[in-house]
Design an enzyme around this catalytic site. Structure first.
Site, short mmCIF file in Angstrom:
data_model
loop_
_atom_site.label_atom_id
_atom_site.label_comp_id
_atom_site.label_asym_id
_atom_site.label_seq_id
_atom_site.Cartn_x
_atom_site.Cartn_y
_atom_site.Cartn_z
N ARG A 174 38.41 36.21 30.44
CA ARG A 174 38.42 37.43 31.09
C ARG A 174 39.85 38.04 31.30
NH1 ARG A 174 35.83 37.19 37.00
NH2 ARG A 174 37.36 36.25 37.99
N VAL B 216 40.88 24.04 37.01
CA VAL B 216 42.19 23.62 37.50
C VAL B 216 42.28 22.93 38.71
CG1 VAL B 216 43.15 25.31 35.83
CG2 VAL B 216 42.87 25.90 38.34
N TYR C 136 47.61 35.56 48.58
CA TYR C 136 47.91 35.57 47.34
C TYR C 136 49.48 35.62 46.93
CZ TYR C 136 47.86 37.61 42.30
OH TYR C 136 48.18 37.76 41.13
#
Length: 213
Positions: free
Chosen positions: A10, A44, A135
């Site tokens: 996406r 991952v 983040y």
């Protein structure tokens, strides 16, 4: 060119996959939970999943480390940002990048290939506007990782670039963002094409502007 794009189910990853395909590159994409099509399964954060990747990919000229998460949007400083969220985000956005690069190093060394790491301007110390601590910290770490990989892999002729993809209209970026995924992908492809040992370690925006660290 033989390309692998992580997190290609996406958003920017899917747009990059489509852009590479449209110009005739041999490209594969990955997803944590492929919903069909030709995407390769890759988590991952799971070392076993990453270790299985080289056998599915083969020869490689460009690795695009795009898989990432942004779970701490809207977290409150005094009550939010739980420890598990830090661990999960770094496992994806930082450790996942390193493990993927490490697993595919033999293929990249064989072709004197290139590595593109999708970071963010939110990881820049020059743009410390507050909030989104997890983040921001993870993308700063990804930037640092890319810069150091560029140093260590120079002897192998492998160039490493780190990129801010823009504020993009995706599920992560939101509908009010500046640019479309198609614009971002087109600009990023130009950046990847111009990446060379002479420019390794660069931190650039999707449209080619040097970004402060």
């Amino acid at each position: 060119m033989r390309v692998l794009v992580t997190g290609a189910n996406r958003g920017i990853g899917a747009a990059l996959l489509a852009a590479f395909e449209a110009r005739g590159d041999t490209v594969r994409g990955t997803a944590r939970r492929p919903g069909g099509g030709d995407l390769l399964p890759l988590d991952v954060t799971d070392p076993a999943s990453v270790a299985a990747l080289p056998g599915q990919v083969g020869a490689l000229d460009l690795l695009v480390c795009n898989a990432g998460i942004f779970p701490d949007r809207g977290e409150a400083l005094d009550t939010g940002f739980p420890a598990a969220m830090w661990a999960d985000t770094f496992a994806t956005n930082v450790t996942g990048v390193f493990l993927t690069v490490q697993a595919l190093l033999p293929a990249l060394k064989a072709s004197r290939g290139r590595i593109a790491i999708i970071s963010s301007q939110m990881g820049s110390s020059a743009q410390a506007t507050g909030g989104a601590y997890i983040y921001r910290a993870s993308k700063a770490a990804a930037l640092n990782l890319g810069r150091n990989l560029a140093t260590d892999l120079a002897v192998d002729g492998i160039a490493v670039g780190i990129y801010h993809p823009g504020w993009v209209r995706t599920e992560m970026g939101g509908s009010a963002a500046d640019i479309s995924v198609t614009e971002a992908a087109g600009g990023l492809l130009d950046r990847f094409d111009s990446l060379s040992p002479a420019t390794s370690g660069t931190f650039e925006t999707w449209d080619g502007r040097p970004h402060p660290f």
